[in-house]
Scaffold this active site. Structure first.
Site, PDB file in Angstrom:
ATOM      1  N   ASP A 109      98.190  99.920  49.328  1.00  0.00           N
ATOM      2  CA  ASP A 109      98.626 101.114  48.597  1.00  0.00           C
ATOM      3  C   ASP A 109      97.999 102.334  49.284  1.00  0.00           C
ATOM      4  O   ASP A 109      97.163 102.222  50.186  1.00  0.00           O
ATOM      5  CB  ASP A 109      98.277 101.027  47.108  1.00  0.00           C
TER       6      ASP A 109
HETATM    7  C1  BGC Z   1     101.375 104.381  44.247  1.00  0.00           C
HETATM    8  C2  BGC Z   1     102.431 103.428  44.755  1.00  0.00           C
HETATM    9  C3  BGC Z   1     103.425 104.157  45.623  1.00  0.00           C
HETATM   10  C4  BGC Z   1     102.693 104.861  46.730  1.00  0.00           C
HETATM   11  C5  BGC Z   1     103.619 105.590  47.684  1.00  0.00           C
HETATM   12  C6  BGC Z   1     100.788 105.229  45.351  1.00  0.00           C
HETATM   13  O1  BGC Z   1      99.994 106.251  44.845  1.00  0.00           O
HETATM   14  O2  BGC Z   1     100.354 103.641  43.604  1.00  0.00           O
HETATM   15  O3  BGC Z   1     103.068 102.819  43.669  1.00  0.00           O
HETATM   16  O4  BGC Z   1     104.365 103.253  46.121  1.00  0.00           O
HETATM   17  O5  BGC Z   1     101.807 105.786  46.163  1.00  0.00           O
HETATM   18  O6  BGC Z   1     104.224 106.670  47.097  1.00  0.00           O
END
Ligand code: BGC
Length: 722
Positions: free
Chosen positions: A265
């Protein structure tokens, strides 16, 4: 009908050969480049990074011209010409925004959700997206957590069915212009169990709970052919998920043989430092790569340290090769080596097209849940000549879209007022008063009360803003925000009948409402067609059919409250406790144990009767099917859909079992008076759990089975597994 879906766990041998050939030519720096994902907001020189092969994937890029421009640099100007993979969060639609995923799950309609997911993938693909950071399959039993809005609720069985539907939809084989999209299942794993509902917080659960409750939707998504998975931000039982070799290697690779990409993530690798699990970025890189993270999202870690770690002998190059091979294979499966560019005209006729808007309406109508309808106040009829429409969400476009709107725009949304105006009989007078903001201090009690006094019925549209939901947006107080409760009580006190439409991204805590207000429609954040869908339901154009996929607590103090809990040694409602007095039971002094509205619950404008439950297999072998049937009759005066649910209870086990577990469901449409014979065939192999040795097993013994309208009511039978 749904269409064919791609499987990213299967590919032609030719792809292996092509990947091997490329890998053989790559420098270590280029390999690490493939393991690096950068955002368009990255502070460095993106063009040089792409040209030098220092980046394999980009996120948050939605302009197709920009996508093609950067792709051209990767393909035509980098040494090996490896195409970029563009990732985005298409969580509930791309531009045509559907209801939030939690709402979508309340349709209990996997076929519809597959088609809805395909709409999002199609619009995204037309603008150059290849990789969708969805579905989010985190089971959540704590509605304080803002990200409950992104998932399918509290149940692993329903969550698994929905996960598979979404994967198939995103990975549809027939997207526009032959483009392809790979799903990224997230957030691995048990992110939804964050302590106290605070985002990013610690999760400390037993391995059995992990395997029985939180992992099944991930496994289901991989069984449907999902090609990638995203790690989570939290720590899981002492080890951050992004460096957790137990879930990333043992479970994912060794037990499940997952062949796809593991993506961290956003900046989660660097966050190992704050977790107190790595002293610096270099150690964070080392721990993540050894644990099995193939790609660093917003890579300030791999891009800086991985080459050195390999050169120093701390990371075997074979590990890097495995990760890069997986990335290249997915790029081949996406067809990017052969067709790297997106035809810039694809989106023109697709984005927000009539078909997509119609499907968004269909999903919105089916996702809304009628919580209460005393004396059939709803649907409103021509007898209501003057209607007051009051509240901060009546004429609101912004919040209808909900959290994670991708490229959705406020202007696309039909408000509730628009919707009501469309379906309202011409002669009806409409008195609109916004009265207050969602959270602001101003309140126009006089205007609201006067409108209600002048009307035959008052519709109040209340609830949360979209900003109160989603990532990092947890709430400790889950009632109506701002001065909305005050507004509601003042309007109610006029004596004019009140209908409340609730918009939210989570179940709210609404005991006063449930007691005093005769009609309540839970409309969630319903996407661009929400206003019309709400009006259709309020005025009876559509009969509501959604059912809850998460329990509504009576009070924050009950959380977590969920239907599949354990019995305890002193259940609140058990007979036969002799040694202790009535008081010594598992319950609260000041609230019942039961939620306000249970999992599976939702009303219709018609009524359904369940009769003739037949357990066709009262004794059933472990390798056979449990067969149970029921007769369902529409006993009301309108056509309607009922979501028939089947639950089981394993009465005694080598480890304790939940009081009920959903194992089957079906959406059935019936005209007035019509009856249906609803028959479930459930493989007994699906009635197991992880035993003391952590092996999955189905144990012989006695079971209860229920078929009914929700997790509380239903006809009961018994059976025995031999
Ligand atoms: C979130 C994810 C997301 C990623 C990209 C993160 O902050 O937890 O769910 O896919 O950002 O936008």
């Amino acid at each position: 009908m749904t269409s064919k879906a791609l499987r990213f766990d299967q590919w032609e041998p030719e792809i292996d050969e092509r990947a091997t050939a490329i890998l053989a030519q790559m420098t270590l720096e280029e390999k690490v480049g493939q393991m690096t994902q950068l955002s368009k907001y990255w502070r460095g020189d993106l063009v040089s990074a792409i040209r030098e092969g220092r980046v394999g994937s980009l996120l948050s890029l939605t302009d197709v011209y920009e996508v093609n421009r950067l792709q051209r640099i990767a393909v035509e100007e980098s040494r090996l010409g490896i195409p970029l993979m563009i990732g985005n969060d298409v969580i509930h639609g791309y531009r045509t925004i559907f209801p939030i995923p939690l709402a979508e799950s309340c349709t209990w309609d996997p076929d519809l959700l597959e088609r809805a997911a395909r709409v999002g993938a199609n619009e995204a693909a037309a603008n150059g997206t290849h990789w969708n950071f969805a579905p989010m399959v985190d089971i959540c039993r704590d509605p304080r957590w803002g990200r409950i809005a992104e998932g399918a609720g509290e149940d692993p069985f329903l969550g698994s069915v929905v996960a598979q539907a979404r994967v198939r939809g995103f990975q549809s084989a027939d997207l526009v212009g032959g483009r392809r999209v790979v799903a990224c299942v997230k957030h691995y794993a048990a992110y939804g169990a964050a302590e106290s509902g605070k985002d990013y917080n610690t999760v400390d659960i037993s391995e059995r709970t992990l395997r029985d409750v939180y992992l099944p939707p991930f496994k289901a998504a991989f069984d449907a052919g999902a090609g990638s998975v995203m790690t989570a931000f939290h720590e899981l039982s002492g080890v951050p998920a992004t460096a957790n070799s137990f879930i990333l290697r043992q479970v994912l690779r060794d037990e499940w043989n997952f062949t796809g990409i593991v993506l961290s993530d956003y900046d989660a690798i660097a966050e190992l430092i704050f977790h107190g699990f790595a002293t610096d970025h270099k150690e964070a890189t080392l721990k993540s790569v050894l644990a099995g993270v193939d790609m660093d999202m917003m890579g300030y870690a791999y891009s800086v340290h991985l080459v050195d770690l390999v050169r120093e002998g701390q990371v075997p190059e074979s590990l890097i090769d495995e990760a890069v091979r997986r990335i290249l294979i997915i790029k081949f499966q996406l067809g990017l080596f052969d067709a790297p560019y997106t035809d810039e005209t694809l989106a023109q006729d697709l984005i927000l097209c009539e078909d997509h808007r119609a499907m968004a309406l269909d999903v919105a109508q089916k996702s809304m849940v009628l919580l209460k309808n005393e004396d059939n106040l709803l649907p409103l009829s021509a007898a209501h000549k003057r209607i007051a429409v009051i509240g901060p969400l009546v004429q609101n476009q912004h919040d209808l879209l909900g959290c994670w709107r991708c490229v959705g725009e406020d202007q696309d949304a039909e408000t509730v007022l628009d919707g009501i105006r469309t379906v309202l009989p011409e002669e009806t007078a409409l008195l609109y008063v916004p009265a207050c903001e969602i959270e602001g201090p101003e309140l126009d009690i006089t205007g609201a009360v006067n409108a209600a006094l002048a009307a035959d019925v008052a519709i109040l549209v209340l609830g949360e803003s979209m900003e109160m939901n989603g990532e990092a947006h947890s709430r400790a107080h889950m009632g109506l925000p701002g001065r909305q409760q005050e507004l509601l009580e003042a309007v109610w006190a006029t004596g004019t009948p009140v209908v409340v439409v609730l918009m939210s991204g989570r179940p709210l805590v609404i005991p006063w409402l449930a007691e005093h207000i005769p009609a309540i429609l839970q409309a969630w954040h319903g996407g661009i067609r929400a206003g019309r869908a709400i009006a259709d339901i309020l005025f009876g154009v559509v009969n509501p059919s959604g059912k809850l996929t998460t329990s509504f607590p009576r009070a924050e103090g009950q959380i977590p409250v969920y239907y599949a809990h354990k019995n305890t040694g002193r259940p609140a409602d058990a007979a036969g406790i002799v040694q202790f007095t009535e008081a010594y039971r598992s319950r609260y002094l000041d609230e019942p144990n039961a939620p306000l509205y249970p999992f599976g619950y939702g009303l219709s404008y018609t009524t359904f009767e369940y009769s003739d439950l037949v357990v066709e297999t009262p004794q059933v072998g472990g390798d056979k099917n449990l067969v149970v049937s029921v007769t369902l009759t529409n006993t009301g005066e309108r056509a309607g859909d009922e979501i028939v649910q089947l639950y089981v209870q394993d009465l005694m086990g080598s480890v304790t079992r939940p009081v009920k577990e959903l194992k089957g469901f079906r959406r059935v449409s019936l005209t007035p008076g019509q009856r249906a014979y609803v028959r479930f065939e459930i493989p007994v192999s699906q009635l197991g759990f992880h035993g003391l040795d952590m092996e999955y097993r189905v144990e012989p013994g006695d079971f209860n089975v229920w078929i009914g309208p929700n997790s509380v009511e239903g006809l009961k039978g018994t059976f025995k597994i031999l």
